[in-house]
Design a protein around this motif. Sequence first.
Motif, PDB file in Angstrom:
ATOM      1  N   ARG A 122       0.421  -0.916   0.005  1.00  0.00           N
ATOM      2  CA  ARG A 122       0.185   0.059   0.131  1.00  0.00           C
ATOM      3  C   ARG A 122       1.336   1.162  -0.414  1.00  0.00           C
ATOM      4  O   ARG A 122       1.927   1.292   1.057  1.00  0.00           O
ATOM      5  N   ASN A 123       0.305   2.648  -1.094  1.00  0.00           N
ATOM      6  CA  ASN A 123       0.943   3.449  -0.510  1.00  0.00           C
ATOM      7  C   ASN A 123       0.217   4.628  -0.431  1.00  0.00           C
ATOM      8  O   ASN A 123       0.596   5.527  -1.412  1.00  0.00           O
ATOM      9  N   PHE A 124      -0.669   4.519   0.244  1.00  0.00           N
ATOM     10  CA  PHE A 124      -1.983   5.500   0.755  1.00  0.00           C
ATOM     11  C   PHE A 124      -0.551   6.859   1.438  1.00  0.00           C
ATOM     12  O   PHE A 124      -0.011   6.172   1.872  1.00  0.00           O
ATOM     13  N   LEU A 125      -1.681   8.000   1.348  1.00  0.00           N
ATOM     14  CA  LEU A 125      -0.852   9.070   1.858  1.00  0.00           C
ATOM     15  C   LEU A 125      -0.537   8.811   3.166  1.00  0.00           C
ATOM     16  O   LEU A 125      -2.262   8.373   4.161  1.00  0.00           O
ATOM     17  N   GLY A 126       0.574   9.042   3.826  1.00  0.00           N
ATOM     18  CA  GLY A 126       0.410   9.071   4.995  1.00  0.00           C
ATOM     19  C   GLY A 126       0.678   7.534   6.173  1.00  0.00           C
ATOM     20  O   GLY A 126       1.006   6.951   6.488  1.00  0.00           O
ATOM     21  N   ARG A 127       0.898   5.984   4.210  1.00  0.00           N
ATOM     22  CA  ARG A 127       0.936   5.033   4.685  1.00  0.00           C
ATOM     23  C   ARG A 127       1.705   4.807   5.803  1.00  0.00           C
ATOM     24  O   ARG A 127       2.011   3.500   6.556  1.00  0.00           O
ATOM     25  N   MET A 128       3.594   4.995   5.495  1.00  0.00           N
ATOM     26  CA  MET A 128       4.043   4.682   6.409  1.00  0.00           C
ATOM     27  C   MET A 128       4.647   5.509   7.535  1.00  0.00           C
ATOM     28  O   MET A 128       5.365   5.806   7.974  1.00  0.00           O
ATOM     29  N   GLY A 129       4.053   6.273   7.990  1.00  0.00           N
ATOM     30  CA  GLY A 129       3.533   7.001   8.967  1.00  0.00           C
ATOM     31  C   GLY A 129       3.776   8.302   9.274  1.00  0.00           C
ATOM     32  O   GLY A 129       4.098   9.302  10.231  1.00  0.00           O
ATOM     33  N   ASN A 130       3.946   9.042   7.600  1.00  0.00           N
ATOM     34  CA  ASN A 130       4.097  10.443   7.342  1.00  0.00           C
ATOM     35  C   ASN A 130       3.515  10.893   5.979  1.00  0.00           C
ATOM     36  O   ASN A 130       3.854  10.479   5.002  1.00  0.00           O
ATOM     37  N   LYS A 131       2.010  11.682   6.603  1.00  0.00           N
ATOM     38  CA  LYS A 131       1.908  12.074   5.343  1.00  0.00           C
ATOM     39  C   LYS A 131       1.838  12.798   4.243  1.00  0.00           C
ATOM     40  O   LYS A 131       1.941  13.695   3.424  1.00  0.00           O
TER      41      LYS A 131
END
Length: 593
Positions: A369-378
């Motif tokens: 997944r590559n949603f905005l903020g997915r890895m903890g930083n939007k």
Amino acid sequence: MQNFTFVEKVLWAKCGSIVFKTPDIVLTHDNTVSIKKTFENMGGEKVKNPDQLLVVLDHNAPPTNAKLATDYQTVRELVQEQGIKKFYDAGSGICHQIMSYHAKPGMIIVGSDSHTCTAGAFNALAVGIDRTEAAGLWKRSETWFRVPESIKITLNGQLPEGVYAKDLSLWIIGMIGSAGANYMSIEYHGDGVKNLSISERMTLANLASEMGAKNAVFPPDQVLEAFYGEKVKGIWADEGARYFKEYEIDLSDLVPLVAAPHHVDNVKSIAEVKGVKLNQGLIGTCTNGRLEDLRIAAKILDGKQVAAGFQLLVAPASKEIYLDAIKEGIITKLMKAGATILGSSCGPCLGTGQGIPADGFTVISTANRNFLGRMGNKNAQIYLASPATVACSALTGEITDPRTDASYQIKFPFQKEQNATILIQESDNRKSNGVWDYSDVDHLNTDQMFAGNLTYEVLSSDPAGIHPHLFKGFDDSFAGRVEEGDILIGGENFGCGSSREHPAVGLAHAGVRAVVVKSVNRIFYRSAINQGLLLIVSREIVGSYQKNDVLTLDFQEGVVHIGEKRFEIPALPDKLQQIIKSKGLVNWVRTVI
């Protein structure tokens, strides 16, 4: 004589039927502590069938704060008290990789994680559910299934050099869209299937979730027999079975691909994004953290150095894979090239552990997944790619084609117009006459409804704690202005993404009367029912509503009125209506058992 699809055979019912079945395996992970509280709220004391449960601590492993550490200890005590034998503590690996030790052909597997579908690589029916439903299974051992329509994807030939299962997955997602298989079962057929290893099949099955599918499945063939080291008797579709859609793919036509920010179906060829500057890379996760993936990366990086200023993270999918990679010298090669090796956990993928990118960082990842903020930083951007593309890009510090001969360059042929990620301004005032109008927002995902990095800080069994965070970063006015009796209108593929039930819990707690959408993600649909939140799927109703219209709803009569217009609500099966009338699965289970 009728010919059946795989899922019709497993569930032994025709497409469209609602059946109750007892799964062979019920998977839970860090969310087990929340499930325990919901189970107790249902009146549960002793798990009905402890042997049915598989519990893995992986999403925050090792714990990143004292609260999570305490939660982990609660789970350890629970498995002891309940006699749950299939338990894997922190460091053992990611739950979907651990599942490979237990999944067998023809099984029915459910898990409180959307990527439970990964086990379809083993010819099992594997589907994601939410936490409340998992708690119900602890008490009842059975749950409901809607028999879905099926899609047949026929694969021919072999993947060319430098092209991998991740590229094939992205090709399919880009071709059909992130909602192209919504609530459907995907079957992989054709002579190309025999050229895909179990690891590659797990990648393809894993990413079925990003197509909106209920599950994906592969046949019980010689490749699977070689994996088990014995003959297998599985289940497969009949010749002549009827499918909702059929696709045929020549694997030799494929090229390396990426999913560009901020949607997994924003698929582009490397040729279109080559040279994009990068700051960070991640190789691992339940999608691409297997030994094959690490071998590919090590071969590319061996004897070389990652680009100056580039941070490469590697997370093996399990302890066994980690140990095998050490024995083969893979870990040494990766570390000498400049990679940082993390523990076997999910943390970097959803932003709950190590590897959170800095503001302005562009990341290339093998995750799903590559949603905005997915890895903890939007304020970061994420590209998804194969381990080979990530490794090659780590050496140059920019998106790089992994093929030795990259002269064959094409644009991705199925490019779709992408909706920009919409951030609602308070001045937009999306609420009028008790109706929140988000009908112009497609693919509103669960990360936008409730941030992923809060998933284990605020438990789904704490609705009051969820409420202040609802829709933060999407529509910051929502949590403070939503009132009991409000109605929410949404666009296509509403509630896509994680199986996180927090949004449905929070909306039900806030007193939202109904959610009316053009189409809905399968797991959010189940979560809404489980929380007693009425969800109506009707393009006609959504298309007829205009801001400032008066919308009224009568659930008993099954009618929605917009001004003078009258719309009938599609009827739900009796048991599902009972759950909604009981204001959720917790109350229903408490009263019926």
